[in-house]
Design a protein around this motif. Sequence first.
Motif, mmCIF file in Angstrom:
data_model
loop_
_atom_site.group_PDB
_atom_site.id
_atom_site.type_symbol
_atom_site.label_atom_id
_atom_site.label_comp_id
_atom_site.label_asym_id
_atom_site.label_seq_id
_atom_site.Cartn_x
_atom_site.Cartn_y
_atom_site.Cartn_z
ATOM 1 N N ALA A 33 0.867 -1.175 0.000
ATOM 2 C CA ALA A 33 0.000 0.000 0.000
ATOM 3 C C ALA A 33 0.901 1.221 0.000
ATOM 4 C CB ALA A 33 -0.914 -0.006 1.202
ATOM 5 N N GLY A 34 1.065 1.826 -1.164
ATOM 6 C CA GLY A 34 1.961 2.969 -1.259
ATOM 7 C C GLY A 34 3.385 2.539 -0.955
ATOM 8 N N ALA A 35 3.993 3.217 0.005
ATOM 9 C CA ALA A 35 5.379 2.899 0.363
ATOM 10 C C ALA A 35 5.487 1.758 1.355
ATOM 11 C CB ALA A 35 6.060 4.153 0.934
ATOM 12 N N PHE A 36 4.334 1.230 1.829
ATOM 13 C CA PHE A 36 4.353 0.213 2.885
ATOM 14 C C PHE A 36 4.204 -1.187 2.304
ATOM 15 C CE2 PHE A 36 2.999 3.962 5.294
ATOM 16 C CZ PHE A 36 3.829 3.868 6.396
ATOM 17 N N HIS A 37 5.023 -2.095 2.802
ATOM 18 C CA HIS A 37 4.806 -3.526 2.590
ATOM 19 C C HIS A 37 3.989 -4.031 3.784
ATOM 20 C CE1 HIS A 37 7.617 -4.034 -0.810
ATOM 21 N NE2 HIS A 37 8.263 -3.004 -0.233
ATOM 22 N N VAL A 38 2.839 -4.625 3.491
ATOM 23 C CA VAL A 38 1.867 -4.959 4.538
ATOM 24 C C VAL A 38 1.725 -6.466 4.658
ATOM 25 C CG1 VAL A 38 -0.498 -4.650 5.373
ATOM 26 C CG2 VAL A 38 0.609 -2.824 4.052
ATOM 27 N N ARG A 39 1.746 -6.936 5.890
ATOM 28 C CA ARG A 39 1.506 -8.354 6.197
ATOM 29 C C ARG A 39 0.311 -8.425 7.148
ATOM 30 N NH1 ARG A 39 2.527 -13.914 5.198
ATOM 31 N NH2 ARG A 39 2.234 -15.032 7.169
ATOM 32 N N CYS A 40 -0.705 -9.209 6.784
ATOM 33 C CA CYS A 40 -1.907 -9.389 7.627
ATOM 34 C C CYS A 40 -2.017 -10.863 8.002
ATOM 35 C CB CYS A 40 -3.164 -8.960 6.877
ATOM 36 S SG CYS A 40 -3.170 -7.247 6.333
ATOM 37 N N GLU A 41 -2.274 -11.124 9.280
ATOM 38 C CA GLU A 41 -2.380 -12.515 9.743
ATOM 39 C C GLU A 41 -3.544 -12.636 10.726
ATOM 40 O OE1 GLU A 41 0.455 -15.765 12.042
ATOM 41 O OE2 GLU A 41 1.350 -14.331 10.610
ATOM 42 N N ALA A 42 -4.440 -13.573 10.432
ATOM 43 C CA ALA A 42 -5.584 -13.806 11.309
ATOM 44 C C ALA A 42 -5.126 -14.567 12.555
ATOM 45 C CB ALA A 42 -6.658 -14.596 10.581
ATOM 46 N N LEU A 43 -5.745 -14.259 13.697
ATOM 47 C CA LEU A 43 -5.359 -14.861 14.978
ATOM 48 C C LEU A 43 -6.505 -15.707 15.513
ATOM 49 C CD1 LEU A 43 -3.732 -11.737 16.703
ATOM 50 C CD2 LEU A 43 -2.659 -13.413 15.169
ATOM 51 N N GLY A 44 -6.172 -16.891 16.025
ATOM 52 C CA GLY A 44 -7.177 -17.721 16.659
ATOM 53 C C GLY A 44 -8.075 -18.417 15.655
ATOM 54 N N VAL A 64 -7.232 -9.579 13.510
ATOM 55 C CA VAL A 64 -6.180 -9.640 12.497
ATOM 56 C C VAL A 64 -5.013 -8.771 12.957
ATOM 57 C CG1 VAL A 64 -5.569 -9.173 10.089
ATOM 58 C CG2 VAL A 64 -7.864 -10.011 10.656
ATOM 59 N N LEU A 65 -3.810 -9.336 12.878
ATOM 60 C CA LEU A 65 -2.589 -8.593 13.170
ATOM 61 C C LEU A 65 -2.059 -8.012 11.856
ATOM 62 C CD1 LEU A 65 -0.301 -7.755 15.103
ATOM 63 C CD2 LEU A 65 0.774 -9.973 14.655
ATOM 64 N N VAL A 66 -1.888 -6.698 11.806
ATOM 65 C CA VAL A 66 -1.423 -6.010 10.599
ATOM 66 C C VAL A 66 -0.044 -5.413 10.886
ATOM 67 C CG1 VAL A 66 -1.900 -4.183 8.924
ATOM 68 C CG2 VAL A 66 -3.796 -5.474 9.943
ATOM 69 N N VAL A 67 0.936 -5.713 10.029
ATOM 70 C CA VAL A 67 2.289 -5.169 10.151
ATOM 71 C C VAL A 67 2.614 -4.429 8.857
ATOM 72 C CG1 VAL A 67 4.734 -5.685 10.449
ATOM 73 C CG2 VAL A 67 3.023 -6.987 11.716
ATOM 74 N N ALA A 68 3.041 -3.187 8.974
ATOM 75 C CA ALA A 68 3.367 -2.364 7.795
ATOM 76 C C ALA A 68 4.766 -1.783 7.963
ATOM 77 C CB ALA A 68 2.347 -1.240 7.628
ATOM 78 N N GLY A 69 5.642 -2.044 6.978
ATOM 79 C CA GLY A 69 7.016 -1.543 7.060
ATOM 80 C C GLY A 69 7.532 -1.107 5.713
ATOM 81 N N PRO A 70 8.724 -0.531 5.687
ATOM 82 C CA PRO A 70 9.277 -0.027 4.428
ATOM 83 C C PRO A 70 9.801 -1.126 3.517
ATOM 84 C CG PRO A 70 10.826 0.325 6.232
ATOM 85 C CD PRO A 70 9.569 -0.195 6.846
ATOM 86 N N ARG A 71 9.937 -2.347 4.027
ATOM 87 C CA ARG A 71 10.450 -3.447 3.205
ATOM 88 C C ARG A 71 9.715 -4.736 3.584
ATOM 89 N NH1 ARG A 71 13.971 -1.910 7.020
ATOM 90 N NH2 ARG A 71 14.872 -0.416 5.565
#
Length: 494
Positions: A86-97, A104-111
């Motif tokens: 999403a734009g400059a962010f690399h996004v990882r989404c992971e469902a919990l339980g 959902v755990l969402v992690v957004a970083g530059p790489r």
Amino acid sequence: MSTPQALDELLRQLSSRTRRDAGPAPDPRTLIDWLGRQLGAEAALVDGAGTVEAATARFPPELLGGLRPVLARLSGGQLGAAASQAGAFHVRCEALGREVPRPVLVVAGPRPLTREALALTSHAGALVEVVRRARRADGLTLRYQRAAARVRLAVLAALMTGEPTLARRMTAGAVPPLLDAERLRVHLLRCPPADRGRIIDAHEDESGYHGPGLLVRCPVYDDHLICLLPPDHDAGGADGGPAAPLRALVRDNPDYALGISAAVPLPATAQAYDQARHALAVACHTSERVADYHGRPPLAGLLPRRQAHAWAYAFLEPISAAPRLTLDITSLALHFPRSGVARLLDVSRNTVTAHLGRVQDALGLDLQDPRGRAELALALAISDLPPPGGGTVAEPPPAPSLDGLLSTEAAVTWAHAFLQPLRSGTDGAVRQTLRAWIEAGADAQRTARDLGISRTTVRARLRTAEQLLQRTLLTPGPGTHDLVHAFRIAGRAP
């Protein structure tokens, strides 16, 4: 830092926080912040409705707008994890339980996340779900404890109004063992208000009761804890309930005191409570700080039964058709201040005042005056006694006056015995102050003004009288009623 080392640090922090709090499970925000620092990224926990539960400080909330379709599939169970940009962010989404809808755990970083970072994210997500479940369990436990406390208070209120059958109905089939007993004692513990919850929790069982007994926070006096216990269990032991631990608490804590009533039938719980209050007043002046009730027979039981019933019937006849709530409020108002009655019955103070106003108008009494309260209390006590003649129907005698009823030899003997400690234990100042206090409507400020002494002196003499008479006077109740009747009888007797 390698993944095993990072996980070790996470578990250490989690364990340390749990020990430090010694209470509810840690906040998921702690884990989210930790994960963001480890990854050099922003992270958020999104619930099944799409609301952010916790996030790092710089997580861009606008990022979630474009993720709605993916988050919906993850939360609904169609996907386990997803990656996107999403734009400059690399996004990882992971469902919990496993329980749908899933957070959902969402992690957004530059790489993009490395393999180790993905493993760390999954492990942290699993811990986040464990913490969420623990906090949910804590919340359910707290709600259960509050509901159990409300049930115990309702049982106490029903017993205080002489309704053990109603108390059984309130428990919805989970009847406490106390209500299967024929008799009970009231143990009244005075302790710091903050200690009451700890004592209750220490003895609460899975049913929300306390073994054979009940422990209830007094809804009126913040430093009182009420314990109801069958007489055959109040000595302690393996199944003896909290009586023995209460005595041990008093022994080990100089700020505690304990008053214990006589054994009474369940419908007479209010009488046992009054006895425990009198015993507590005595206990506060003894080195052991524990006292059993050893009071004299109540005045109502010493009066000629047929004449007493005739007087009480005539006295109470104007309120004989009053609603049950009115009668319950009236009875409790003779033991507690009006604000306490409101809390005990879960009604407003204005409701209590309105019901008492109707009773006052019907009876022609001033229930703010201790003399009016004493007359009403005596009439109610007599009406609770078994009728004369074993219940056989007979023509009632003409109703005597109250002064006529109180002029019997038994009443005069009772009054002289009641007041005797004031004669032998003081120089007359306490007795004079008590008389003035009754005349002033049990108002210490007015009494001080009438006698030309300080309010502090008045209260000190009242405390001395409590010790001598073994009655509670500084709070509304039967101690004051007995004092009113004793002065009235002694003033007219030879």
